[in-house]
Motif scaffolding. Structure first.
Motif, PDB file in Angstrom:
ATOM      1  N   UNK A 171       0.830  -1.191   0.000  1.00 19.89           N
ATOM      2  CA  UNK A 171       0.000   0.000   0.000  1.00 19.89           C
ATOM      3  C   UNK A 171       0.871   1.251   0.000  1.00 19.89           C
ATOM      4  N   UNK A 172       0.220   2.369  -0.265  1.00 18.33           N
ATOM      5  CA  UNK A 172       0.936   3.645  -0.301  1.00 18.33           C
ATOM      6  C   UNK A 172       1.646   3.956   1.000  1.00 18.33           C
ATOM      7  N   UNK A 173       0.929   3.962   2.146  1.00 21.55           N
ATOM      8  CA  UNK A 173       1.578   4.286   3.419  1.00 21.55           C
ATOM      9  C   UNK A 173       2.709   3.315   3.747  1.00 21.55           C
ATOM     10  N   UNK A 174       2.476   2.024   3.466  1.00 17.11           N
ATOM     11  CA  UNK A 174       3.514   1.043   3.760  1.00 17.11           C
ATOM     12  C   UNK A 174       4.762   1.310   2.952  1.00 17.11           C
ATOM     13  N   UNK A 175       4.559   1.546   1.648  1.00 13.32           N
ATOM     14  CA  UNK A 175       5.702   1.804   0.778  1.00 13.32           C
ATOM     15  C   UNK A 175       6.401   3.087   1.190  1.00 13.32           C
ATOM     16  N   UNK A 176       5.593   4.092   1.582  1.00 14.70           N
ATOM     17  CA  UNK A 176       6.197   5.367   1.968  1.00 14.70           C
ATOM     18  C   UNK A 176       6.987   5.223   3.266  1.00 14.70           C
ATOM     19  N   UNK A 177       6.432   4.410   4.205  1.00 10.59           N
ATOM     20  CA  UNK A 177       7.148   4.183   5.467  1.00 10.59           C
ATOM     21  C   UNK A 177       8.493   3.523   5.182  1.00 10.59           C
ATOM     22  N   UNK A 178       8.475   2.539   4.267  1.00 16.56           N
ATOM     23  CA  UNK A 178       9.722   1.856   3.926  1.00 16.56           C
ATOM     24  C   UNK A 178      10.690   2.820   3.252  1.00 16.56           C
ATOM     25  N   UNK A 179      10.153   3.621   2.312  1.00 15.83           N
ATOM     26  CA  UNK A 179      11.012   4.552   1.589  1.00 15.83           C
ATOM     27  C   UNK A 179      11.592   5.583   2.545  1.00 15.83           C
ATOM     28  N   UNK A 180      10.786   5.996   3.535  1.00 13.35           N
ATOM     29  CA  UNK A 180      11.254   6.983   4.495  1.00 13.35           C
ATOM     30  C   UNK A 180      12.388   6.457   5.346  1.00 13.35           C
TER      31      UNK A 180
END
Lengths: 153, 486
Positions: free
Chosen positions: B304-313
Motif C-alpha cells: 500500500x501507499x503508506x507502507x511503501x512510503x514508510x519503507x522509503x522513508x
C-alpha cells in the motif's frame, strides 16, 4: 436497559466463591447461573430456586435487549437513507446546509418509529409472560399458577 | 444503565482512539497525494459501513442467537488444552494431530505424500540452478502462501497429508535410532514457532520481491536443514508440535474448514466449527494466532501507499532490509497489544475472576475467520490470475528451456472493467469473515461464562477490536491489489 439495572440492583460486586468447586464469582447472579449449570445434580432446594429465578431474570434482560435491537434495526435503514442522501447532495455539489433542513423531522420520525416498534413488543401488563415478575419472592410454580388464574378466571 | 453504559464508556474510547490512529495515516495519504481507490463511493463510507455491519451483526447475534433456556446441566467445565490422553501421547513424542485433516484412502494418502516430497525436492534442486528462482518463488509464494490455504480452510488440513517433514519422520527417527538426545525445553512453549513465523513472513515478502534469484530456493533449503536438525535433536513430535510454523499455520487454517471428509464421507458444518478444538496451550499459541492475522495483512500493507512510503522513508536511515523488520515488529506489537488490551477489557466488562490466559485462548481463535476473510479477499483473484505460472514453472523445473505448457497463456488477467465488481466482492469476503468471527466469538463466550448476560458483556471489547480490524482490512483492500510474483 432497565432490566439489566434490576438484575444487579441488590447484587453488589462482591467475591462469592462457589461452595462446590471454589470458583470465585463477583455477582450473586453469576454464581446462581454457575451452580445451576455446573452442579445441577448437587443443588439444594434454595440454590435450585435461585437458579431458576436467575434464568427468568436473564430472560427478562434479553427480551428487553431484543426489543431495543429490533427497534434499532427498523430505524437504521431510515437513518442510512438520510445519510446517503446527504452525501449524494454533497457529491452532486449541492448546498449541504439545505440537506440539514429536514434533520429535526427525520430525527423525530426515527424516534417515533423506534418507540412504536419498541412498545409493540412490550410485555403484557397483566399476568406477565414468562418474563415479568421476577423478584416477588415466590417460587416459580406459584407464579405460573397466578398467571393461569388471571387469564382464565 | 449501570452495566452496559459503563461497559460502553470503556469501549467507546478504545474505538475512537483506534479510529483516530487509523484516520491519521489515511488523512496523510489523502493529503499527501491523489486518492485513488477502486470504489465509486467515498472510501470512508465503505469503511464506516463495514464497521457498522460488524457492530449490527454483534447486536443481532447477541440478542437473537441465544437459547431461551440453556441446558440446565452442561456437565463440568471444558478442560483447557488437549485432554489427558492426547497430552500423554504428545509427551511421549507423538506427532501433533490436525483434527481437520480429511480422511482419504491409503492410496490417495501415498500420492499426496509423494507429491509433497517431489515438489519439495524440485525446490531444493532449484536452489542449485543459478538464476532459476522462479520455481521456488512460484511454489512457495503462490502455492504455499496464497493457493493452498484456500484449499485448507475449505476442506481441512490437506497440508498435514503432504507435509514433507511429516513424511520424513520415520526416516528421521530411524536415522537417529532411539530417543532424542535433548528433551524439548517445555518452558519455551510454542514461542519459537511465533518467532519463526514472523521471520518467514518477513522473508517471504522480501523473497517474493527478489526476481530471478535463487534466494527463495536457498531459504527453503536452509529451512529444511534447520527443521530436520531440530527433529533429529529434539524429537520429531515435539519439534513439529512446538516449533515448525508452516504445519501449524495450516492446522489453524484447517480448523476453520466448513467441509471435511470423515470415514463416513463428506460432511458440511458451520464455518469455524473446529476452532474451539484447536486446544491452544498458553500465550504462545495466542501470539501465533495473532501472527497469522498479521501475516495476511502484512504484504498488503507493504504494497500500500503508506507502507511503501514508510519503507522509503526509512531507507538510508537504517540498514538495507531493516525497514521490513521494523515494520513487521511494530505491526506485530500493535496487533498483539490491541488483543491483550481487549482481553483485559473483556475481563473487566464480564466481571470475572477468570485468569486472562484462558480467556485469551478462547477469544483469540475468533480471529481466524477474520484472517480467512482477508486471505481470501487478498488472494482469490491473485491466485486465479497467476495460476498458469505454477504450471509454467513446473514444466521447466531445471531451467532447460522446456515449455510443455506453452499453449497456456502466461496469466489469466481479469477484465479491467470488472475491477469495481471485484473490489466489492473483496469487501463482501472480508465482511463475511468478520460476521463469522462475531458468531464464533458469541458461541465461544457462551461456553466460557455461566451467564448469557456476562458472556454478552464480555464480548463487547472483542467486538470493538473486530470493528477496528475491519476498518484496517477494508482500508488495505481499498489501497490496491496484492503483490506480483517475481
Amino acid at each position: 436497559m432497565k432490566a439489566l439495572d434490576r438484575l444487579f440492583a441488590d447484587d453488589p460486586r462482591q467475591e462469592r466463591p462457589c461452595p462446590y468447586c471454589g470458583t470465585v464469582f463477583l455477582r450473586r447472579h453469576y454464581l446462581a447461573m454457575h451452580l445451576g449449570k455446573r452442579h445441577a445434580v448437587s443443588l439444594s432446594q434454595a440454590e435450585a430456586e435461585a437458579y431458576h429465578a436467575a434464568l427468568d431474570a436473564e430472560e427478562t434482560v434479553f427480551v428487553d435487549l431484543r426489543r431495543h435491537v429490533k427497534a434499532s434495526l427498523v430505524v437504521l435503514p431510515l437513518i442510512l437513507f438520510y445519510f446517503w442522501a446527504l452525501v449524494a447532495l454533497a457529491q452532486a455539489g449541492g448546498n449541504v446546509a439545505f440537506g440539514f433542513m429536514p434533520l429535526p423531522g427525520v430525527v423525530g420520525f426515527a424516534a417515533l418509529v423506534y418507540y412504536m416498534v419498541w412498545s409493540r413488543d412490550a410485555a403484557p401488563k397483566v399476568g406477565g409472560g414468562p418474563t415479568a415478575m421476577v423478584d416477588d419472592g415466590r417460587p416459580a410454580d406459584a407464579r405460573e399458577e397466578t398467571v393461569v388464574r388471571r387469564r382464565d378466571p | 444503565m449501570a452495566g452496559p453504559d459503563r461497559a460502553l464508556r470503556r469501549v467507546v474510547p478504545l474505538v475512537v482512539a483506534a479510529a483516530l490512529a487509523l484516520a491519521m495515516p489515511v488523512a496523510a495519504h489523502a493529503f499527501g497525494g491523489a486518492v485513488e481507490t477502486r470504489f465509486s463511493v467515498p472510501p470512508w463510507m465503505v469503511w464506516g459501513a463495514g464497521g457498522l455491519v460488524v457492530a449490527v451483526s454483534f447486536a443481532v447475534v447477541g440478542a437473537f442467537l441465544t437459547r431461551a433456556r440453556p441446558d440446565g446441566a452442561l456437565g463440568p467445565a471444558r478442560a483447557e488444552g488437549p485432554d489427558a490422553a492426547e497430552q500423554a501421547r504428545l509427551a511421549a513424542g507423538g506427532l501433533p494431530q490436525s483434527p481437520s485433516t480429511p480422511h482419504v484412502a491409503p492410496g490417495t494418502r501415498r500420492i499426496l505424500k509423494a507429491t509433497g516430497l517431489v515438489l519439495w525436492g524440485l525446490v531444493l534442486v532449484a536452489a542449485l540452478v543459478p538464476g532459476h528462482g522462479i520455481l521456488a518463488d512460484t511454489l512457495v509464494w503462490l502455492g504455499l502462501w496464497a493457493a493452498l490455504p484456500i484449499v485448507v480452510y475449505l476442506v481441512g488440513d490437506v497440508w498435514a497429508l503432504m507435509d514433507p517433514f511429516r513424511t520424513l519422520v520415520p526416516w528421521v527417527e530411524r536415522a537417529r535410532g532411539g530417543r532424542a538426545p535433548y528433551p524439548y525445553p517445555s518452558r519455551l512453549g510454542t514461542w519459537p514457532s511465533v518467532l519463526l513465523l514472523l521471520v518467514l513472513i518477513g522473508l517471504e515478502v522480501a523473497g517474493r520481491l527478489g526476481d530471478g534469484t535463487t534466494a527463495m530456493a536457498g531459504l527453503v533449503a536452509l529451512y529444511s536443514l534447520f527443521t530436520l536438525t531440530g527433529m533429529l535433536l529434539f524429537g520429531s513430535g515435539p519439534w513439529l508440535d512446538h516449533v515448525e510454523p508452516v504445519g501449524r499455520v495450516f492446522r489453524w487454517w484447517g480448523a476453520f474448514a466448513p467441509f471435511g471428509r470423515t470415514p463416513e464421507g463428506w460432511r458440511a458444518r458451520m464455518p469455524g466449527h473446529g476452532l474451539p478444538r484447536l486446544h491452544l496451550r498458553g500465550w504462545g499459541d495466542v501470539a501465533f494466532t495473532v501472527a497469522i492475522l498479521l501475516g495476511v495483512n502484512y504484504d498488503a500493507f507493504l504494497d500500500s501507499g503508506p507502507g511503501a512510503r514508510a519503507l522509503a522513508g526509512m531507507q538510508g536511515h537504517v540498514p538495507d532490509g531493516a525497514g521490513l523488520v521494523i515494520v513487521l515488529v511494530v505491526a506485530f506489537a500493535l496487533f498483539l497489544g490491541a488483543f491483550v488490551l481487549a482481553v483485559h477489557r473483556m475481563r473487566r466488562a464480564a466481571e470475572t475472576t477468570q485468569p486472562p490466559r484462558g480467556l485469551a485462548m478462547t477469544a483469540v481463535v475468533t480471529l481466524v475467520p477474520i484472517a480467512v476473510g482477508y486471505h481470501l479477499a487478498h488472494n482469490l483473484f491473485f491466485v486465479y490470475e497467476n495460476a498458469p505460472r505454477v504450471l509454467h514453472a513446473l514444466g521447466d523445473p531445471f531451467a532447460l528451456g522446456w515449455a510443455p505448457f506453452s499453449f497456456l497463456p502466461a496469466t489469466l488477467p481479469l477484465p479491467a472493467a470488472a475491477a469495481t465488481t471485484l473490489g466489492a466482492m473483496q469487501i463482501v469476503l472480508i465482511l463475511i469473515g468478520h460476521v463469522l468471527a462475531v458468531v464464533v466469538a458469541h458461541q465461544a463466550m457462551e461456553t466460557r461464562f455461566p451467564s448469557r448476560v456476562q458472556a454478552l458483556r464480555g464480548e463487547t471489547p472483542l467486538t470493538a477490536v473486530m470493528v477496528v480490524y475491519t476498518l484496517v482490512g477494508l482500508w488495505l483492500v481499498s489501497l490496491g491489489p496484492s503483490g506480483v510474483v517475481g
